[in-house]
Design an enzyme around this catalytic site. Structure first.
Site, PDB file in Angstrom:
ATOM      1  N   ASP A 162      18.701 -66.844  34.436  1.00 20.06           N
ATOM      2  CA  ASP A 162      18.425 -68.110  33.757  1.00 20.06           C
ATOM      3  C   ASP A 162      19.165 -68.175  32.423  1.00 20.06           C
ATOM      4  O   ASP A 162      19.529 -67.133  31.856  1.00 20.06           O
ATOM      5  CB  ASP A 162      16.920 -68.244  33.467  1.00 20.06           C
ATOM      6  CG  ASP A 162      16.098 -68.313  34.745  1.00 20.06           C
ATOM      7  OD1 ASP A 162      16.652 -68.675  35.791  1.00 20.06           O
ATOM      8  OD2 ASP A 162      14.898 -67.993  34.673  1.00 20.06           O
TER       9      ASP A 162
HETATM   10  N1  URA Z   1      13.551 -64.168  37.317  1.00 18.22           N
HETATM   11  C1  URA Z   1      13.459 -65.192  36.439  1.00 18.22           C
HETATM   12  O1  URA Z   1      12.425 -65.828  36.330  1.00 18.22           O
HETATM   13  N2  URA Z   1      14.543 -65.480  35.707  1.00 18.22           N
HETATM   14  C2  URA Z   1      15.697 -64.791  35.770  1.00 18.22           C
HETATM   15  O2  URA Z   1      16.647 -65.102  35.053  1.00 18.22           O
HETATM   16  C3  URA Z   1      15.773 -63.725  36.685  1.00 18.22           C
HETATM   17  C4  URA Z   1      14.679 -63.431  37.449  1.00 18.22           C
END
Ligand code: URA
Length: 226
Positions: free
Chosen positions: A103
Site C-alpha cells: 500500500d
Molecule cells: N497488507 C496490507 O494491508 N497492506 C500492505 O501493504 C501489505 C499487506
C-alpha cells in the site's frame, strides 16, 4: 547476439539510443572501439565496456527495494509518485515491474523483476510464499487475538489461511502470511477489532531487509528469493 540488442538489454537505452551511443565511440568490445550495431558478440564471454564500465549481460534482473511510505506500487501513474521513482539510475528499468503490491502508506521489502514467469509464479495463489510484516497497532493486542490471527479469520467473505503471529510489544506484532489479499494485514487486524497504524514488510520468501536503508535498492539473484 547483436551488439545493439546486447546494449539495449544491458539498459543503455532503446535500439535508436544505443545506435547514437555507438557513434560516439564510447563502446569497446574486447578493447576495440565498436561502432557497428549489427556486430555479433558473444554475450557471455566478450568484454563490452561503456565509458570504462564493464557491461554485464543478464536476461533477467532482480532487485529489492526498501520502500518508503508515500509511493504507490505501480510502474506509472498520472497523479501519484510511484516506487519506480525511488530507483536509482544504475537500476535497469527495461520491463521491470514490482512483484505484488504494498500500500502507499506501507514501507518495506518490495521485489522488482523483469522475469515475468517468476513474477507470475510468486503471485500465484498456490505459491504460498511467506511474507512477514511488522505492524504498530492502535490498541494492545490480546493473546486471544493472536490465536484468531494464527487460526485464520473472516476478512469480509474470505477466510485467511493459518498464519504466524507474535507479539513484539503490547501493541506491536509480527505477522507472517502466505497469501496476498488486498489490504490483507490491515483487514486481519480490523477483524480482531484493532487497527494498523504503521506497516512494514520485513521479509518475502527467503529475502529480508538486512541492512537495507529506507529507500535503498540492492540487486539480488533469483536463487535468493524462494
Ligand atoms: N497488507 C496490507 O494491508 N497492506 C500492505 O501493504 C501489505 C499487506
Amino acid at each position: 547476439m547483436r551488439l545493439d540488442k546486447f546494449l539495449t538489454e544491458c539498459g543503455l537505452g532503446s535500439r535508436r539510443e544505443v545506435k547514437e551511443i555507438l557513434r560516439t565511440g564510447e563502446i569497446t568490445v574486447n578493447g576495440i572501439i565498436a561502432n557497428n550495431p549489427q556486430m555479433n558478440i558473444k554475450e557471455n564471454s566478450d568484454e563490452v565496456f561503456y565509458q570504462e564500465k564493464k557491461l554485464e549481460y543478464k536476461k533477467f534482473r532482480y532487485y529489492i527495494l526498501n520502500k518508503k511510505a508515500g509511493y504507490i506500487t505501480a510502474v506509472e501513474d498520472n497523479s501519484e509518485q510511484t516506487v519506480m521513482e525511488l530507483l536509482p539510475d544504475w537500476v535497469i528499468k527495461k520491463d521491470l515491474v514490482p512483484v505484488g503490491r504494498l500500500d502507499k502508506d506501507t514501507e518495506g521489502l518490495l521485489l522488482l523483476t523483469n522475469d515475468g514467469a517468476l513474477n507470475h509464479k510468486l503471485l500465484s495463489p498456490k505459491s504460498h510464499v511467506e511474507k512477514t510484516y511488522y505492524a504498530d497497532l492502535e490498541k494492545d493486542i490480546l493473546e486471544d487475538d493472536l490465536t484468531k490471527l494464527r487460526n485464520g479469520l473472516d476478512i469480509g467473505g474470505y477466510i485467511t489461511m493459518p498464519a504466524k503471529a507474535s507479539k513484539v510489544d503490547s501493541n506491536k506484532i509480527h505477522l507472517t502470511i502466505k497469501e496476498g489479499k488486498f489490504h490483507q494485514v490491515k483487514k486481519m487486524l480490523e477483524a480482531v477489532g484493532n487497527k494498523v497504524v504503521f506497516l512494514k514488510r520485513i521479509s518475502f520468501g527467503k529475502l529480508n531487509l538486512d541492512n537495507l536503508e529506507l529507500g535503498e535498492v540492492k540487486e539480488i539473484n533469483s536463487e535468493d528469493i524462494i
